[in-house]
Scaffold this motif. Structure first.
Motif, PDB file in Angstrom:
ATOM      1  N   VAL A 283      33.167   7.503  13.197  1.00 48.21           N
ATOM      2  CA  VAL A 283      32.111   8.480  12.953  1.00 48.21           C
ATOM      3  C   VAL A 283      31.345   8.129  11.685  1.00 48.21           C
ATOM      4  O   VAL A 283      30.104   8.159  11.670  1.00 48.21           O
ATOM      5  CB  VAL A 283      32.676   9.915  12.883  1.00 48.21           C
ATOM      6  N   ALA A 284      32.059   7.779  10.626  1.00 48.33           N
ATOM      7  CA  ALA A 284      31.392   7.472   9.353  1.00 48.33           C
ATOM      8  C   ALA A 284      30.400   6.316   9.516  1.00 48.33           C
ATOM      9  O   ALA A 284      29.280   6.389   8.992  1.00 48.33           O
ATOM     10  CB  ALA A 284      32.417   7.148   8.273  1.00 48.33           C
ATOM     11  N   GLU A 285      30.790   5.288  10.242  1.00 51.29           N
ATOM     12  CA  GLU A 285      29.900   4.139  10.435  1.00 51.29           C
ATOM     13  C   GLU A 285      28.643   4.546  11.196  1.00 51.29           C
ATOM     14  O   GLU A 285      27.529   4.173  10.816  1.00 51.29           O
ATOM     15  CB  GLU A 285      30.623   3.009  11.172  1.00 51.29           C
ATOM     16  N   HIS A 286      28.825   5.318  12.261  1.00 52.04           N
ATOM     17  CA  HIS A 286      27.663   5.771  13.041  1.00 52.04           C
ATOM     18  C   HIS A 286      26.792   6.715  12.216  1.00 52.04           C
ATOM     19  O   HIS A 286      25.567   6.632  12.276  1.00 52.04           O
ATOM     20  CB  HIS A 286      28.115   6.457  14.333  1.00 52.04           C
ATOM     21  N   ARG A 287      27.428   7.585  11.462  1.00 49.84           N
ATOM     22  CA  ARG A 287      26.690   8.533  10.625  1.00 49.84           C
ATOM     23  C   ARG A 287      25.817   7.782   9.624  1.00 49.84           C
ATOM     24  O   ARG A 287      24.623   8.071   9.479  1.00 49.84           O
ATOM     25  CB  ARG A 287      27.669   9.450   9.893  1.00 49.84           C
ATOM     26  N   LYS A 288      26.402   6.808   8.949  1.00 48.05           N
ATOM     27  CA  LYS A 288      25.660   6.028   7.953  1.00 48.05           C
ATOM     28  C   LYS A 288      24.535   5.227   8.598  1.00 48.05           C
ATOM     29  O   LYS A 288      23.442   5.113   8.036  1.00 48.05           O
ATOM     30  CB  LYS A 288      26.617   5.116   7.195  1.00 48.05           C
ATOM     31  N   LYS A 289      24.817   4.677   9.776  1.00 45.51           N
ATOM     32  CA  LYS A 289      23.811   3.909  10.505  1.00 45.51           C
ATOM     33  C   LYS A 289      22.586   4.773  10.826  1.00 45.51           C
ATOM     34  O   LYS A 289      21.452   4.302  10.801  1.00 45.51           O
ATOM     35  CB  LYS A 289      24.431   3.370  11.796  1.00 45.51           C
ATOM     36  N   MET A 290      22.840   6.057  11.097  1.00 43.71           N
ATOM     37  CA  MET A 290      21.755   6.993  11.405  1.00 43.71           C
ATOM     38  C   MET A 290      21.084   7.527  10.131  1.00 43.71           C
ATOM     39  O   MET A 290      20.078   8.218  10.204  1.00 43.71           O
ATOM     40  CB  MET A 290      22.280   8.168  12.232  1.00 43.71           C
ATOM     41  N   GLY A 291      21.682   7.229   8.976  1.00 42.61           N
ATOM     42  CA  GLY A 291      21.120   7.677   7.717  1.00 42.61           C
ATOM     43  C   GLY A 291      21.441   9.122   7.367  1.00 42.61           C
ATOM     44  O   GLY A 291      20.737   9.739   6.575  1.00 42.61           O
ATOM     45  N   TYR A 292      22.504   9.659   7.956  1.00 40.93           N
ATOM     46  CA  TYR A 292      22.899  11.049   7.701  1.00 40.93           C
ATOM     47  C   TYR A 292      23.966  11.125   6.626  1.00 40.93           C
ATOM     48  O   TYR A 292      24.900  10.325   6.609  1.00 40.93           O
ATOM     49  CB  TYR A 292      23.478  11.705   8.952  1.00 40.93           C
ATOM     50  N   SER A 293      23.849  12.111   5.756  1.00 39.76           N
ATOM     51  CA  SER A 293      24.940  12.451   4.846  1.00 39.76           C
ATOM     52  C   SER A 293      25.943  13.282   5.643  1.00 39.76           C
ATOM     53  O   SER A 293      25.642  13.750   6.749  1.00 39.76           O
ATOM     54  CB  SER A 293      24.415  13.276   3.667  1.00 39.76           C
ATOM     55  N   GLN A 294      27.109  13.490   5.078  1.00 40.45           N
ATOM     56  CA  GLN A 294      28.085  14.355   5.743  1.00 40.45           C
ATOM     57  C   GLN A 294      27.523  15.763   5.879  1.00 40.45           C
ATOM     58  O   GLN A 294      27.706  16.406   6.916  1.00 40.45           O
ATOM     59  CB  GLN A 294      29.401  14.379   4.958  1.00 40.45           C
ATOM     60  N   ASP A 295      26.829  16.228   4.853  1.00 39.84           N
ATOM     61  CA  ASP A 295      26.218  17.562   4.909  1.00 39.84           C
ATOM     62  C   ASP A 295      25.197  17.666   6.036  1.00 39.84           C
ATOM     63  O   ASP A 295      25.177  18.649   6.771  1.00 39.84           O
ATOM     64  CB  ASP A 295      25.527  17.907   3.583  1.00 39.84           C
ATOM     65  N   ARG A 296      24.344  16.654   6.153  1.00 45.12           N
ATOM     66  CA  ARG A 296      23.292  16.677   7.181  1.00 45.12           C
ATOM     67  C   ARG A 296      23.895  16.636   8.580  1.00 45.12           C
ATOM     68  O   ARG A 296      23.453  17.354   9.476  1.00 45.12           O
ATOM     69  CB  ARG A 296      22.334  15.505   6.971  1.00 45.12           C
ATOM     70  N   LEU A 297      24.905  15.804   8.779  1.00 46.39           N
ATOM     71  CA  LEU A 297      25.551  15.729  10.090  1.00 46.39           C
ATOM     72  C   LEU A 297      26.204  17.062  10.426  1.00 46.39           C
ATOM     73  O   LEU A 297      26.066  17.558  11.551  1.00 46.39           O
ATOM     74  CB  LEU A 297      26.576  14.599  10.131  1.00 46.39           C
ATOM     75  N   ALA A 298      26.884  17.643   9.462  1.00 49.51           N
ATOM     76  CA  ALA A 298      27.519  18.947   9.684  1.00 49.51           C
ATOM     77  C   ALA A 298      26.488  19.991  10.076  1.00 49.51           C
ATOM     78  O   ALA A 298      26.703  20.777  11.013  1.00 49.51           O
ATOM     79  CB  ALA A 298      28.268  19.376   8.423  1.00 49.51           C
TER      80      ALA A 298
END
Length: 68
Positions: free
Chosen positions: A5-20
């Motif tokens: 998840v972290a790799e995909h999240r970073k690839k999309m340019g999302y912070s943990q806050d934004r993804l949440a």
């Protein structure tokens, strides 16, 4: 269950806050998923896959210990 998840999240340019925020969950939920301490529900896993534009199997990977 392993996940990337972290790799995909970073690839999309999302912070943990934004993804949440996009998923309607807490940042702590994202942290717990990324660290492998919490396995998301099937609907949440499917929403993540749709958001990341990949298959669920590309995010969540079963380990031998998960089904023995």
């Amino acid at each position: 269950m392993k996940n990337n998840v972290a790799e995909h999240r970073k690839k999309m340019g999302y912070s943990q806050d934004r993804l949440a925020e996009k998923l309607g969950v807490s940042r702590q939920t994202i942290i717990s998923i990324e660290k492998g301490r919490y396995n998301p529900s099937l609907p949440l896993a499917m929403i993540l896959a749709e958001l990341f534009k990949v298959r669920v199997e590309q995010i969540f990977l079963l380990e031998d210990k998960d089904y023995k």
